[in-house]
Write an enzyme that holds these catalytic residues in place. Structure first.
Site, PDB file in Angstrom:
ATOM      1  N   THR A  15     -28.741  38.927 -72.045  1.00  0.00           N
ATOM      2  CA  THR A  15     -27.920  37.867 -71.453  1.00  0.00           C
ATOM      3  C   THR A  15     -27.936  36.683 -72.368  1.00  0.00           C
ATOM      4  OG1 THR A  15     -27.395  36.802 -69.414  1.00  0.00           O
ATOM      5  CG2 THR A  15     -29.869  37.146 -70.147  1.00  0.00           C
ATOM      6  N   ASN A  17     -27.201  33.928 -70.439  1.00  0.00           N
ATOM      7  CA  ASN A  17     -26.983  33.101 -69.079  1.00  0.00           C
ATOM      8  C   ASN A  17     -28.477  32.638 -68.954  1.00  0.00           C
ATOM      9  OD1 ASN A  17     -27.292  32.102 -66.447  1.00  0.00           O
ATOM     10  ND2 ASN A  17     -25.516  33.378 -65.953  1.00  0.00           N
ATOM     11  N   LYS A  20     -30.005  33.609 -65.474  1.00  0.00           N
ATOM     12  CA  LYS A  20     -30.276  34.982 -65.403  1.00  0.00           C
ATOM     13  C   LYS A  20     -31.474  35.276 -66.008  1.00  0.00           C
ATOM     14  CE  LYS A  20     -26.976  38.146 -65.307  1.00  0.00           C
ATOM     15  NZ  LYS A  20     -26.035  39.329 -65.808  1.00  0.00           N
ATOM     16  N   ASP A  74     -26.071  44.650 -65.629  1.00  0.00           N
ATOM     17  CA  ASP A  74     -24.870  44.466 -65.291  1.00  0.00           C
ATOM     18  C   ASP A  74     -24.748  44.344 -63.938  1.00  0.00           C
ATOM     19  OD1 ASP A  74     -21.973  43.399 -65.851  1.00  0.00           O
ATOM     20  OD2 ASP A  74     -21.247  45.243 -65.901  1.00  0.00           O
ATOM     21  N   GLY A 156     -23.362  32.249 -59.703  1.00  0.00           N
ATOM     22  CA  GLY A 156     -22.621  33.285 -59.155  1.00  0.00           C
ATOM     23  C   GLY A 156     -22.224  33.120 -57.809  1.00  0.00           C
ATOM     24  N   TYR A 157     -22.083  34.405 -57.279  1.00  0.00           N
ATOM     25  CA  TYR A 157     -21.583  34.425 -55.904  1.00  0.00           C
ATOM     26  C   TYR A 157     -22.858  34.148 -54.949  1.00  0.00           C
ATOM     27  CZ  TYR A 157     -17.812  36.809 -57.955  1.00  0.00           C
ATOM     28  OH  TYR A 157     -16.574  37.384 -58.714  1.00  0.00           O
ATOM     29  N   ASP A 158     -23.980  33.599 -55.169  1.00  0.00           N
ATOM     30  CA  ASP A 158     -25.179  33.401 -54.282  1.00  0.00           C
ATOM     31  C   ASP A 158     -24.671  32.328 -53.092  1.00  0.00           C
ATOM     32  OD1 ASP A 158     -26.635  34.769 -55.889  1.00  0.00           O
ATOM     33  OD2 ASP A 158     -27.826  33.101 -56.664  1.00  0.00           O
ATOM     34  N   HIS A 184     -30.828  42.294 -55.323  1.00  0.00           N
ATOM     35  CA  HIS A 184     -30.295  43.303 -55.973  1.00  0.00           C
ATOM     36  C   HIS A 184     -31.153  43.378 -57.553  1.00  0.00           C
ATOM     37  CE1 HIS A 184     -27.867  39.980 -56.329  1.00  0.00           C
ATOM     38  NE2 HIS A 184     -27.442  40.445 -57.577  1.00  0.00           N
ATOM     39  N   ARG A 185     -31.009  42.203 -58.029  1.00  0.00           N
ATOM     40  CA  ARG A 185     -31.490  42.130 -59.437  1.00  0.00           C
ATOM     41  C   ARG A 185     -33.144  42.181 -59.514  1.00  0.00           C
ATOM     42  NH1 ARG A 185     -28.971  37.930 -60.913  1.00  0.00           N
ATOM     43  NH2 ARG A 185     -27.490  39.361 -62.013  1.00  0.00           N
TER      44      ARG A 185
END
Length: 199
Positions: A15, A17, A20, A74, A156-158, A184-185
């Protein structure tokens, strides 16, 4: 591998990012030294049809470029009312790769007036070794998409995703530690660390 994990396994991150990278480093903990993606590594085209394919593609490309074991993941946001979209296209849902604001705007627009806002985040984490061995793990968290963004943490979508059991709070309203325990991560990389310790 057991001894090398205990001596701190070195992995090159795929990554670019920084958010991340920091998150993964914290989740993997002291057993793994996470090295930054090399500056001379060009863009890796994520054209796989699945999260699994993209994670493997990235980890393998970095491993081949550096000669070191490489780690990639991913992640896809899968919204029930949208037939599982944005899914594998989550990072570029709104157009440009990694444009969080555009992605969130499009998601909210596509869910306008929709009552079923159930969704799940799914992460596939992969380590590729130079001998061709690949270790893979999955993490999933279920929740729902909020009507409006809430919170100013994360990425992101957090700010739109409220995981089940969090009293309606989004990931963006949580501390990094709390998010990592639920996310999830976090699940994927804790499982990955365990799998590496067995290898």
């Amino acid at each position: 591998m057991n001894n090398s994990v205990q001596k701190q396994l070195q992995l090159v991150a795929a990554t670019a990012n920084p958010h991340k990278l920091q998150e993964i480093s914290v989740i993997l903990g002291s057993a793994v030294k996470l090295l930054a993606r090399p500056n001379d590594l060009g863009e890796i085209i994520e054209d796989g049809p699945t999260l699994e394919a993209n994670a493997r593609l990235k980890a393998t490309a970095v491993c081949e470029h550096t000669g070191w074991p490489a780690v990639a993941d991913d992640t896809g946001l899968e919204v029930a009312a949208l037939g599982g979209a944005p899914g594998v296209h989550s990072a570029r849902y709104g157009g440009s790769q990694g444009d969080d604001a555009a992605n969130c705007r499009l998601l909210l627009a596509n869910l306008q007036g929709v009552t079923d806002r159930s969704a799940r985040f799914r992460t596939i984490a992969v380590v590729a070794f130079s001998d061709g061995v690949v270790v893979q793990a999955e993490g999933v968290v279920c929740g729902s998409i909020t009507e409006l963004p809430k919170g100013d943490k994360g990425f992101g979508y957090d700010s739109l995703f409220a995981p089940d059991g969090a009293d309606g709070r989004t990931f963006a309203e949580m501390s990094a530690q709390e998010k990592n325990l639920l996310s999830h991560r976090g699940k994927a990389f804790r499982t990955l660390a365990y799998e590496l310790s067995l290898y």
